[in-house]
Design a protein around this motif. Sequence first.
Motif, PDB file in Angstrom:
ATOM      1  N   ALA A  28      -3.527  16.667 -28.468  1.00  0.00           N
ATOM      2  CA  ALA A  28      -2.540  15.685 -29.613  1.00  0.00           C
ATOM      3  C   ALA A  28      -1.551  15.193 -29.180  1.00  0.00           C
ATOM      4  O   ALA A  28      -1.769  14.092 -29.440  1.00  0.00           O
ATOM      5  N   MET A  69      -1.152  12.245 -26.956  1.00  0.00           N
ATOM      6  CA  MET A  69      -2.308  11.058 -26.509  1.00  0.00           C
ATOM      7  C   MET A  69      -1.079  10.078 -26.521  1.00  0.00           C
ATOM      8  O   MET A  69       0.246  10.373 -27.769  1.00  0.00           O
ATOM      9  N   LEU A 108      -0.211   7.101 -28.009  1.00  0.00           N
ATOM     10  CA  LEU A 108      -0.688   5.957 -29.102  1.00  0.00           C
ATOM     11  C   LEU A 108       0.492   5.462 -29.225  1.00  0.00           C
ATOM     12  O   LEU A 108       2.040   5.832 -29.528  1.00  0.00           O
ATOM     13  N   GLN A 129      -1.243   4.302 -34.577  1.00  0.00           N
ATOM     14  CA  GLN A 129      -0.313   5.504 -35.312  1.00  0.00           C
ATOM     15  C   GLN A 129      -0.917   4.989 -36.321  1.00  0.00           C
ATOM     16  O   GLN A 129      -1.137   5.540 -37.165  1.00  0.00           O
ATOM     17  N   SER A 149      -4.765   8.991 -36.561  1.00  0.00           N
ATOM     18  CA  SER A 149      -3.861   9.810 -36.091  1.00  0.00           C
ATOM     19  C   SER A 149      -3.989  10.199 -34.757  1.00  0.00           C
ATOM     20  O   SER A 149      -4.870  10.153 -33.767  1.00  0.00           O
ATOM     21  N   ALA A 150      -3.124  11.294 -33.176  1.00  0.00           N
ATOM     22  CA  ALA A 150      -3.387  11.636 -32.392  1.00  0.00           C
ATOM     23  C   ALA A 150      -4.698  12.816 -32.438  1.00  0.00           C
ATOM     24  O   ALA A 150      -5.294  12.787 -31.060  1.00  0.00           O
ATOM     25  N   ALA A 173      -7.711  12.458 -30.205  1.00  0.00           N
ATOM     26  CA  ALA A 173      -7.641  13.795 -29.221  1.00  0.00           C
ATOM     27  C   ALA A 173      -9.575  14.724 -30.090  1.00  0.00           C
ATOM     28  O   ALA A 173      -9.989  14.536 -28.714  1.00  0.00           O
TER      29      ALA A 173
END
Length: 271
Positions: A176, A179, A181, A186, A190-191, A195
């Motif tokens: 995570a 990631m 992003l 975002q 969310s990361a 994930a």
Amino acid sequence: MAPTTSTSTWNTKNLSLRLAADITAAATAGVLVAPVITAIDKAIIENASGRAALGLSLRSSFATLALRPHRFLFSKPFALIFALYTGTYVTANTLDTCSSTISAKSASTTTSGPAKFLATSSANLSLCLYKDSRFAKLFGVATSSPRPIPGPSYALFALRDCLTVFASFNVPPLIAPLMPLSDNMQKHVSAASAAQFVAPAAIQLISTPLHLLGLDLYNRDGKLGARERMVKVRKDWLKSSFARMARIVPAFGVGGVVNTRVRANLMGRLE
């Protein structure tokens, strides 16, 4: 010295109804994810056995679901997939209810940790192995009397599922933070959520060959060399991997979210 009295601190309020809510939430999630997963699993196995091409099998299944839903929803393959995921969700839900009962916490409390991971993984693995054995006999190479699933196939199926469970529960927290992003992405996801979908999907590139090899050991039980089997696995690997990625989203994403939300709603009414 005055005798001590022990008082129960367990939260047993509406316990039977809470267990019913656990089953209801699990069944709701199971019936939502089962149609797509049934079609995909059937297509992968029919493609591996040569009974039908992957795309043709998928089209046939979805056509049956759309035009004759009763025939699809009351079929043995659907029942097997429904039992697999409902059983997995019921295991997780009832463990949460047992935990909230013993610790006298809110009925809607959920848990995490090794106990829940081991319980849900064990339930999913055992139910999935049974489902795989039945699907292989239903959609594998057509014979007058389906032969037993060989031991190595069971071992390969089990290893495949262990990889998926590991990628679903253990890998996301590790990747995570990595990631990539953008700021705009975002705002919507969310990361950690990204994930949670990426990890189990990506692991299918590694676990799908195990699945295909297990099927080939059943479909072609002759004394074939490793090279011959690898040619078959390599031929079906990429398209089967993408198909298994597509089943991960409902199985570990949509189903989990629906189960959690329905359970939380029902438990809130019982508190």
